[in-house]
Design a protein around this motif. Sequence first.
Motif, short mmCIF file in Angstrom:
data_model
loop_
_atom_site.label_atom_id
_atom_site.label_comp_id
_atom_site.label_asym_id
_atom_site.label_seq_id
_atom_site.Cartn_x
_atom_site.Cartn_y
_atom_site.Cartn_z
N PHE A 228 0.80 -1.22 0.00
CA PHE A 228 0.00 0.00 0.00
C PHE A 228 0.84 1.27 0.00
O PHE A 228 0.46 2.27 -0.62
N TYR A 229 1.94 1.28 0.71
CA TYR A 229 2.68 2.52 0.95
C TYR A 229 4.08 2.58 0.36
O TYR A 229 4.81 3.55 0.60
N SER A 230 4.48 1.62 -0.43
CA SER A 230 5.86 1.57 -0.91
C SER A 230 6.27 2.82 -1.68
O SER A 230 7.42 3.25 -1.59
N THR A 231 5.36 3.40 -2.40
CA THR A 231 5.72 4.58 -3.20
C THR A 231 6.02 5.80 -2.34
O THR A 231 6.56 6.78 -2.85
N LEU A 232 5.69 5.73 -1.06
CA LEU A 232 6.00 6.84 -0.15
C LEU A 232 7.38 6.69 0.49
O LEU A 232 7.82 7.57 1.22
N LEU A 233 8.05 5.58 0.22
CA LEU A 233 9.36 5.32 0.80
C LEU A 233 10.47 5.74 -0.15
O LEU A 233 10.25 5.91 -1.35
N THR A 234 11.67 5.87 0.41
CA THR A 234 12.83 6.15 -0.44
C THR A 234 13.20 4.87 -1.19
O THR A 234 12.77 3.77 -0.83
N GLU A 235 14.02 5.01 -2.19
CA GLU A 235 14.44 3.85 -2.97
C GLU A 235 15.18 2.84 -2.10
O GLU A 235 14.95 1.63 -2.20
N LYS A 236 16.05 3.33 -1.22
CA LYS A 236 16.80 2.43 -0.34
C LYS A 236 15.84 1.70 0.60
O LYS A 236 15.97 0.49 0.79
N GLN A 237 14.88 2.40 1.17
CA GLN A 237 13.90 1.77 2.05
C GLN A 237 13.12 0.69 1.30
O GLN A 237 12.91 -0.41 1.81
N MET A 238 12.70 1.01 0.10
CA MET A 238 11.95 0.03 -0.71
C MET A 238 12.81 -1.20 -0.98
O MET A 238 12.34 -2.33 -0.84
N ASN A 239 14.06 -0.98 -1.38
CA ASN A 239 14.95 -2.10 -1.69
C ASN A 239 15.16 -3.01 -0.48
O ASN A 239 15.04 -4.22 -0.58
N TYR A 240 15.50 -2.41 0.65
CA TYR A 240 15.75 -3.20 1.86
C TYR A 240 14.51 -3.98 2.29
O TYR A 240 14.60 -5.16 2.61
N ASP B 283 3.16 3.94 10.85
CA ASP B 283 2.69 5.31 11.04
C ASP B 283 1.79 5.74 9.87
O ASP B 283 0.74 6.36 10.09
N TYR B 284 2.17 5.40 8.65
CA TYR B 284 1.31 5.69 7.50
C TYR B 284 -0.05 5.01 7.67
O TYR B 284 -1.09 5.62 7.42
N GLU B 285 -0.03 3.76 8.09
CA GLU B 285 -1.28 3.03 8.26
C GLU B 285 -2.14 3.65 9.37
O GLU B 285 -3.35 3.78 9.24
N ARG B 286 -1.48 4.06 10.45
CA ARG B 286 -2.21 4.69 11.57
C ARG B 286 -2.90 5.98 11.11
O ARG B 286 -4.01 6.27 11.51
N LYS B 287 -2.27 6.70 10.21
CA LYS B 287 -2.81 7.97 9.73
C LYS B 287 -3.78 7.81 8.56
O LYS B 287 -4.78 8.52 8.47
N LEU B 288 -3.49 6.89 7.65
CA LEU B 288 -4.24 6.80 6.40
C LEU B 288 -5.24 5.64 6.34
O LEU B 288 -6.19 5.68 5.57
N HIS B 289 -5.00 4.58 7.09
CA HIS B 289 -5.92 3.43 7.20
C HIS B 289 -6.20 2.72 5.87
O HIS B 289 -7.25 2.10 5.73
N LEU B 290 -5.32 2.79 4.92
CA LEU B 290 -5.58 2.15 3.62
C LEU B 290 -5.72 0.63 3.74
O LEU B 290 -6.63 0.04 3.17
#
Length: 112
Positions: free
Chosen positions: A15-27, A65-72
Amino acid sequence: MEIEKTNRMNALFEFYSTLLTEKQMNYMELYYADDFSLGEIAEEFQVSRQAVYDNIKRTEKILEDYERKLHLFSDYIVRGEVLDELSAYLTQHYPQDETLASFVEKIQEIDE
């Protein structure tokens, strides 16, 4: 690694991967989806195992935190449950109503 945590992190990542940095997504993808060890990820990116660990823990908190705020993700789960109930009700009480069945199908397709 706990299967429930892995499943949750994979779902939140979806749901939220596009909000992460490239390094965060990769890891996160390597660790949770591809089941790489911290050492394997560290070797791949030429950083310390501790750096990978810290980044993953920080990213887990960010996703929560994204989930707590956005509830997607939680809204997706609830929506699926309600649609299942609606489909069962429709089948039981209105089995011949093709228009209503079509509307339910369209709503289900939105989340696929």
